[in-house]
Motif scaffolding. Sequence first.
Motif, PDB file in Angstrom:
ATOM      1  N   ALA A  27      35.893  19.255  68.557  1.00 13.18           N
ATOM      2  CA  ALA A  27      35.365  18.075  69.429  1.00 13.18           C
ATOM      3  C   ALA A  27      34.453  18.614  70.458  1.00 13.18           C
ATOM      4  O   ALA A  27      33.667  17.682  70.889  1.00 13.18           O
ATOM      5  N   TRP A  28      34.551  19.748  70.848  1.00 13.79           N
ATOM      6  CA  TRP A  28      33.653  20.295  71.938  1.00 13.79           C
ATOM      7  C   TRP A  28      32.301  20.505  71.244  1.00 13.79           C
ATOM      8  O   TRP A  28      31.464  20.215  72.218  1.00 13.79           O
ATOM      9  N   LEU A  29      31.907  20.780  70.043  1.00 10.11           N
ATOM     10  CA  LEU A  29      30.780  20.806  69.684  1.00 10.11           C
ATOM     11  C   LEU A  29      30.281  19.539  69.257  1.00 10.11           C
ATOM     12  O   LEU A  29      28.688  19.514  69.076  1.00 10.11           O
ATOM     13  N   ALA A  30      30.884  18.671  68.922  1.00  7.04           N
ATOM     14  CA  ALA A  30      30.233  17.234  68.445  1.00  7.04           C
ATOM     15  C   ALA A  30      29.043  16.618  69.412  1.00  7.04           C
ATOM     16  O   ALA A  30      29.646  16.385  70.736  1.00  7.04           O
ATOM     17  N   GLY A  31      27.777  16.755  69.264  1.00  5.86           N
ATOM     18  CA  GLY A  31      26.989  16.066  70.139  1.00  5.86           C
ATOM     19  C   GLY A  31      26.645  17.059  71.131  1.00  5.86           C
ATOM     20  O   GLY A  31      25.989  16.389  72.242  1.00  5.86           O
ATOM     21  N   ALA A  32      27.112  18.185  71.427  1.00  9.50           N
ATOM     22  CA  ALA A  32      27.058  18.969  72.558  1.00  9.50           C
ATOM     23  C   ALA A  32      25.711  20.071  72.160  1.00  9.50           C
ATOM     24  O   ALA A  32      25.321  20.123  71.112  1.00  9.50           O
ATOM     25  N   ALA A  63      27.501  28.189  66.110  1.00 11.09           N
ATOM     26  CA  ALA A  63      27.861  26.910  66.151  1.00 11.09           C
ATOM     27  C   ALA A  63      27.078  25.714  65.607  1.00 11.09           C
ATOM     28  O   ALA A  63      27.724  24.618  65.223  1.00 11.09           O
ATOM     29  N   GLY A  64      26.007  26.216  65.234  1.00 10.71           N
ATOM     30  CA  GLY A  64      24.812  25.177  64.801  1.00 10.71           C
ATOM     31  C   GLY A  64      24.588  24.104  65.837  1.00 10.71           C
ATOM     32  O   GLY A  64      24.235  22.874  65.290  1.00 10.71           O
ATOM     33  N   ILE A  65      24.581  24.295  67.024  1.00  3.33           N
ATOM     34  CA  ILE A  65      24.339  23.403  68.028  1.00  3.33           C
ATOM     35  C   ILE A  65      22.802  24.024  68.876  1.00  3.33           C
ATOM     36  O   ILE A  65      22.810  24.994  68.662  1.00  3.33           O
ATOM     37  N   PRO A  66      22.167  23.129  69.583  1.00  2.09           N
ATOM     38  CA  PRO A  66      20.928  23.550  70.105  1.00  2.09           C
ATOM     39  C   PRO A  66      21.620  24.502  71.418  1.00  2.09           C
ATOM     40  O   PRO A  66      22.482  24.078  71.992  1.00  2.09           O
ATOM     41  N   LEU A 108      28.163  22.628  76.301  1.00  2.00           N
ATOM     42  CA  LEU A 108      29.215  23.664  76.267  1.00  2.00           C
ATOM     43  C   LEU A 108      28.451  24.678  77.001  1.00  2.00           C
ATOM     44  O   LEU A 108      27.618  25.556  76.673  1.00  2.00           O
ATOM     45  N   LEU A 109      29.125  24.956  78.366  1.00  2.68           N
ATOM     46  CA  LEU A 109      28.587  26.028  79.205  1.00  2.68           C
ATOM     47  C   LEU A 109      29.141  27.402  78.740  1.00  2.68           C
ATOM     48  O   LEU A 109      30.471  27.635  78.813  1.00  2.68           O
ATOM     49  N   ILE A 110      28.397  28.378  78.737  1.00  4.70           N
ATOM     50  CA  ILE A 110      28.836  29.740  78.259  1.00  4.70           C
ATOM     51  C   ILE A 110      28.571  30.950  79.179  1.00  4.70           C
ATOM     52  O   ILE A 110      27.588  30.793  79.611  1.00  4.70           O
ATOM     53  N   GLU A 134      30.195  15.165  80.131  1.00  2.00           N
ATOM     54  CA  GLU A 134      31.160  16.073  79.866  1.00  2.00           C
ATOM     55  C   GLU A 134      30.898  17.644  79.731  1.00  2.00           C
ATOM     56  O   GLU A 134      29.864  18.112  78.943  1.00  2.00           O
ATOM     57  N   LEU A 135      31.403  18.537  80.144  1.00  2.00           N
ATOM     58  CA  LEU A 135      31.185  19.711  80.373  1.00  2.00           C
ATOM     59  C   LEU A 135      32.594  20.592  79.808  1.00  2.00           C
ATOM     60  O   LEU A 135      33.694  20.045  80.087  1.00  2.00           O
ATOM     61  N   HIS A 136      32.214  21.472  78.892  1.00  2.00           N
ATOM     62  CA  HIS A 136      33.313  22.195  78.230  1.00  2.00           C
ATOM     63  C   HIS A 136      32.830  23.625  78.705  1.00  2.00           C
ATOM     64  O   HIS A 136      31.812  24.066  78.568  1.00  2.00           O
TER      65      HIS A 136
END
Length: 143
Positions: A27-32, A63-66, A108-110, A134-136
């Motif tokens: 759920a953290w990756l959806a649209g993030a 993760a396949g996210i931008p 998603l802050l890394i 929304e920040l994870h």
Amino acid sequence: VRAWKDAGERRLASEMARLMLFQVPPAWLAGAVAAPIPASAAARRRRGFDHGRELACAVAGMAGIPLVEALARPRTFDQRALGRRGRIHNLQGRFQALPGATVPARILLIDDVCTTGSTMNAACDALRAAGAVELHCLVFARV
């Protein structure tokens, strides 16, 4: 982490990212989008690369996210020798969104290491102020 950051073992970033992704709820990756905690200019000069960007790039790719760079480089002192209070003071108000950047709603802050949480808290404050909803936060290690 020391071998990767300070001894130049850059190949470890992909292995670290792989291990980090085991902990991420889907759920953290959806649209993030993934966003790095940027290294200070001094850290980048010392190491020859931006370790935060490198790690975030590896996570985003797997993760396949931008990947977006939403934060400007902070002007801070090296955190490694600072205690909790020093870290909090060192980072208060030091992060800002990049001028002209559109900050996405879901991030998603890394970062590589969380010691006191001061870096993540300061970065999240800046991203919220710039429009993030929304920040994870995802880190490789907790000290």
